[in-house]
Design an enzyme around this catalytic site. Structure first.
Site, PDB file in Angstrom:
ATOM      1  N   GLN A  75       0.830  -1.187   0.000  1.00  0.00           N
ATOM      2  CA  GLN A  75       0.000   0.000   0.000  1.00  0.00           C
ATOM      3  C   GLN A  75       0.873   1.248   0.000  1.00  0.00           C
ATOM      4  O   GLN A  75       1.929   1.266  -0.635  1.00  0.00           O
ATOM      5  CB  GLN A  75      -0.947  -0.047   1.203  1.00  0.00           C
ATOM      6  CG  GLN A  75      -1.813  -1.286   1.241  1.00  0.00           C
ATOM      7  CD  GLN A  75      -3.300  -0.973   1.217  1.00  0.00           C
ATOM      8  OE1 GLN A  75      -3.741   0.149   1.084  1.00  0.00           O
ATOM      9  NE2 GLN A  75      -4.105  -2.009   1.358  1.00  0.00           N
ATOM     10  N   ALA A 184      10.739  -0.702   5.599  1.00  0.00           N
ATOM     11  CA  ALA A 184       9.597  -1.135   4.793  1.00  0.00           C
ATOM     12  C   ALA A 184      10.092  -1.762   3.500  1.00  0.00           C
ATOM     13  O   ALA A 184      11.207  -1.497   3.044  1.00  0.00           O
ATOM     14  CB  ALA A 184       8.687   0.053   4.483  1.00  0.00           C
ATOM     15  N   LEU A 185       9.244  -2.599   2.912  1.00  0.00           N
ATOM     16  CA  LEU A 185       9.590  -3.146   1.608  1.00  0.00           C
ATOM     17  C   LEU A 185       8.354  -3.272   0.733  1.00  0.00           C
ATOM     18  O   LEU A 185       7.243  -3.441   1.218  1.00  0.00           O
ATOM     19  CB  LEU A 185      10.315  -4.488   1.744  1.00  0.00           C
ATOM     20  CG  LEU A 185       9.594  -5.655   2.428  1.00  0.00           C
ATOM     21  CD1 LEU A 185       8.885  -6.518   1.399  1.00  0.00           C
ATOM     22  CD2 LEU A 185      10.573  -6.510   3.197  1.00  0.00           C
ATOM     23  N   CYS A 215       1.546   1.722   5.035  1.00  0.00           N
ATOM     24  CA  CYS A 215       1.347   0.341   4.595  1.00  0.00           C
ATOM     25  C   CYS A 215      -0.102  -0.111   4.779  1.00  0.00           C
ATOM     26  O   CYS A 215      -0.382  -1.315   4.835  1.00  0.00           O
ATOM     27  CB  CYS A 215       2.305  -0.601   5.306  1.00  0.00           C
ATOM     28  SG  CYS A 215       4.035  -0.124   5.133  1.00  0.00           S
TER      29      CYS A 215
END
Length: 251
Positions: A75, A184-185, A215
């Site tokens: 997201q 984050a990924l 996210c």
């Protein structure tokens, strides 16, 4: 074949995204042995990026920060100065592992980078990325909501690791109580080749994260190394993360 690490400095997001797509498209037309894997390390001016699963309601106050729609998974997230961004451009077929293991290896690279700076990173079942305990960033107590089911040990040189093959009991939402997200990924795989990647928050203006549900999770707190008391320059963090990625993404 070793990975070619390229430090790009501060670059605008959209042209970098376009170049990643072009590189990945072009390499698919050539024998895989002719195109070395690359790892791009950079930071971006302020930008929100929305993944394929992204919902408009998760961005409620973008203000003057642009929102870019992308084809990565996940997201919405925020990129900005003081955040290290890594884009691994890996041929997974040549590397010899699949997407789930690729994600695990990226997360392991984040965990090892944090450990280098004395911080304990954690996985949360069902919520990709890396988190820290807000009350004890250096403590080693395991999270109750960590992934549980483990496949056999794989040997990465001198450091054996285990690959997550599942998680513990399912719940409707991950429990982020007492946690802050620091890494984050979001990835894309096209014809076995990866692009997009991973980010580590070092010393940045975190206010824009309050304009979104990071996210897609309402109330998820985002932190950086500076917030939890670790003073480190962007360049040093970028160098450590790039080396960890090169190590853990190796075939």
């Amino acid at each position: 074949m070793t990975i070619d690490i390229r430090h790009l400095g501060r670059v605008d997001y959209e042209p970098t995204y376009a170049t990643m797509q072009a590189f990945t498209s072009e390499r698919s037309l050539q024998p895989s042995s002719d195109v070395p894997d690359q790892l791009w390390i950079c930071e971006h001016p302020p930008v929100f990026t929305q993944g394929l699963a992204g919902k408009a309601e998760h961005i409620f106050m973008p203000g003057d920060i642009p929102v870019v729609q992308t084809n990565r998974g996940g997201q919405v997230t925020f990129h900005g100065p003081g955040q290290v961004v890594g884009y691994p451009l890996i041929d997974l077929k040549r590397a010899g592992y699949f997407v789930k293991e690729y994600v695990y290896r990226i997360e392991e690279s984040l965990i090892r980078t944090l450990l280098y700076f004395g911080v304990t990173g954690h996985r949360v079942a069902g919520a990709p990325g890396i988190y820290v305990r807000l009350d004890d960033p250096t403590g080693h107590a395991l999270l109750e909501q960590r992934p549980r089911k483990l496949a056999p040990v794989a040997d990465l040189g001198s450091e054996p690791i285990r690959f997550a093959a599942g998680s513990g009991p399912k719940s409707s939402e991950p429990n982020f109580t007492g946690l802050g997200k620091i890494g984050a990924l979001g990835i894309k795989v096209s014809r076995n080749c990866t692009y997009h990647g991973v980010s580590l928050n070092v010393d940045m203006d975190l206010e824009p994260f309050s304009r979104i549900n990071p996210c897609g999770y309402s109330g998820l707190q985002t932190v950086d190394l500076s917030t939890i008391g670790v003073s480190v320059g962007w360049a040093e963090a970028a160098d450590v993360l790039s080396q960890k990625l090169a190590t853990y993404l190796a075939p």
